[in-house]
Design an enzyme around this catalytic site. Structure first.
Site, mmCIF file in Angstrom:
data_model
loop_
_atom_site.group_PDB
_atom_site.id
_atom_site.type_symbol
_atom_site.label_atom_id
_atom_site.label_comp_id
_atom_site.label_asym_id
_atom_site.label_seq_id
_atom_site.Cartn_x
_atom_site.Cartn_y
_atom_site.Cartn_z
ATOM 1 N N LYS A 102 0.745 -11.341 -11.062
ATOM 2 C CA LYS A 102 0.440 -9.935 -11.090
ATOM 3 C C LYS A 102 -0.744 -10.121 -12.266
ATOM 4 C CE LYS A 102 4.120 -9.186 -7.170
ATOM 5 N NZ LYS A 102 4.401 -7.559 -6.779
ATOM 6 N N SER A 150 11.202 -9.677 -3.625
ATOM 7 C CA SER A 150 12.960 -9.610 -4.978
ATOM 8 C C SER A 150 12.339 -10.721 -4.921
ATOM 9 C CB SER A 150 13.657 -8.255 -4.165
ATOM 10 O OG SER A 150 12.568 -7.063 -4.419
ATOM 11 N N ASN A 153 3.670 -15.236 -8.216
ATOM 12 C CA ASN A 153 2.358 -14.665 -8.280
ATOM 13 C C ASN A 153 3.095 -13.587 -9.801
ATOM 14 O OD1 ASN A 153 0.586 -12.659 -8.708
ATOM 15 N ND2 ASN A 153 1.622 -11.318 -6.920
ATOM 16 N N GLU A 186 -0.381 -5.276 -2.736
ATOM 17 C CA GLU A 186 -0.511 -4.613 -2.939
ATOM 18 C C GLU A 186 -2.247 -4.634 -2.458
ATOM 19 O OE1 GLU A 186 2.770 -5.449 -6.827
ATOM 20 O OE2 GLU A 186 0.842 -6.752 -6.098
ATOM 21 N N GLU A 195 5.464 -10.976 2.905
ATOM 22 C CA GLU A 195 5.701 -10.575 1.978
ATOM 23 C C GLU A 195 6.587 -9.166 2.848
ATOM 24 O OE1 GLU A 195 4.739 -11.914 -1.856
ATOM 25 O OE2 GLU A 195 3.404 -11.070 -0.801
ATOM 26 N N HIS A 203 -3.176 -9.968 -0.121
ATOM 27 C CA HIS A 203 -1.809 -9.250 -0.693
ATOM 28 C C HIS A 203 -1.580 -7.787 -0.215
ATOM 29 C CE1 HIS A 203 1.606 -8.529 -3.028
ATOM 30 N NE2 HIS A 203 1.756 -9.384 -3.612
ATOM 31 N N GLY A 249 9.370 -5.668 -4.913
ATOM 32 C CA GLY A 249 8.825 -5.514 -6.536
ATOM 33 C C GLY A 249 10.075 -4.096 -6.620
#
Length: 254
Positions: free
Chosen positions: A12, A212, A10, A98, A166, A96, A172
């Site tokens: 992003k 990560s 991904n 985010e 996730e 996702h 991150g």
């Protein structure tokens, strides 16, 4: 078992045309196991989808990072599933964290997106995961079960779905779930699928880990029995992504 290892990259909201060309060149030169051993999908921003698709090695595939919840129309700024199909993009990432956190995408909305994308012939990487507060309060399994339930209520055919677990606290941040933590949640997810969907779906659906993942921790994570691959963020832009793809051989030799 028969679940083919799956690696998603991904990208992003990153990249320029030149940077994207360099990443594709790196991937094209990478020595990786055959497509019989591992399925590799990379997900650039919308604006680079056709560039990547036209220049990427044929054994790797391309995913969009999102799509709209229904047929296109008066939805400024959105991209529909039909458009992705028209471009020949086979995969899409949906739900996702985010987008769930920053854009308030609710479980039901994500479930509707997954169902619509599948109905148009796309394959879906459906993301689920808990926040740090939810983990610390002991509600991890409850949270990911609710997220999965919203998908399961709307999806009858799981053949084209990959579930990506996730943990939000590991994305991150440099923090990574230990192999035991990842395995525990993947095991619970598979158990949930068995009890609420079917034993066959539980046995065949790939549940991948994201948060990560890097060249240093991928092999140990890959060795876990219920970890069927990875959804990789930052490291998918770097040469170590090839090392992560190669962690698929851990499964092959297990």
């Amino acid at each position: 078992m028969g679940r083919k290892f799956f690696i998603g990259g991904n990208w992003k909201c990153n990249g320029t045309t030149e940077e994207v060309k360099k990443i594709v060149s790196m991937l094209n030169d990478g020595k990786v196991p055959s497509a019989d051993t591992v399925e590799v999908v990379v997900s650039p921003p919308y604006v680079f989808l056709t560039l990547v698709k036209s220049s990427l090695r044929p054994d790797f595939h391309v995913a969009a990072q999102n799509c709209w919840v229904k047929k296109g129309g008066a939805f400024t700024g959105e991209v529909s599933a039909e458009m992705l199909v028209n471009l020949g993009i086979p995969w899409v990432i949906l739900g996702h964290s985010e987008r769930r956190l920053l854009l308030n995408e609710a479980n039901e909305f994500v479930g509707d997106k997954v169902a619509y994308a599948l109905s148009q012939g796309l394959k879906v990487i459906a993301c689920i995961g808990e926040t740090l507060e939810q983990r610390e309060s002991g509600s991890t399994v409850e949270v990911v079960a609710a997220q999965t339930k919203a998908i399961a209520e709307r999806v009858s055919n799981w053949a084209d779905v990959v579930l990506a677990y996730e943990p939000v606290w590991a994305i991150g941040t440099g923090k990574v779930a230990t192999p035991a933590q990842a395995q525990e949640v993947h095991f619970e997810l598979r158990k949930w699928l068995k009890e609420n969907v079917s034993a066959e779906v539980a046995a065949t659906t790939r549940i991948i880990y994201g948060g990560s993942v890097n060249g240093g921790n991928c092999k140990e994570l890959a060795a876990q029995p219920d970890v069927d691959g990875f959804l990789v963020g930052g490291a998918s832009l770097k040469p170590e992504f090839v090392d992560i793809i190669n962690s698929a051989t851990v499964k092959k030799s297990a």
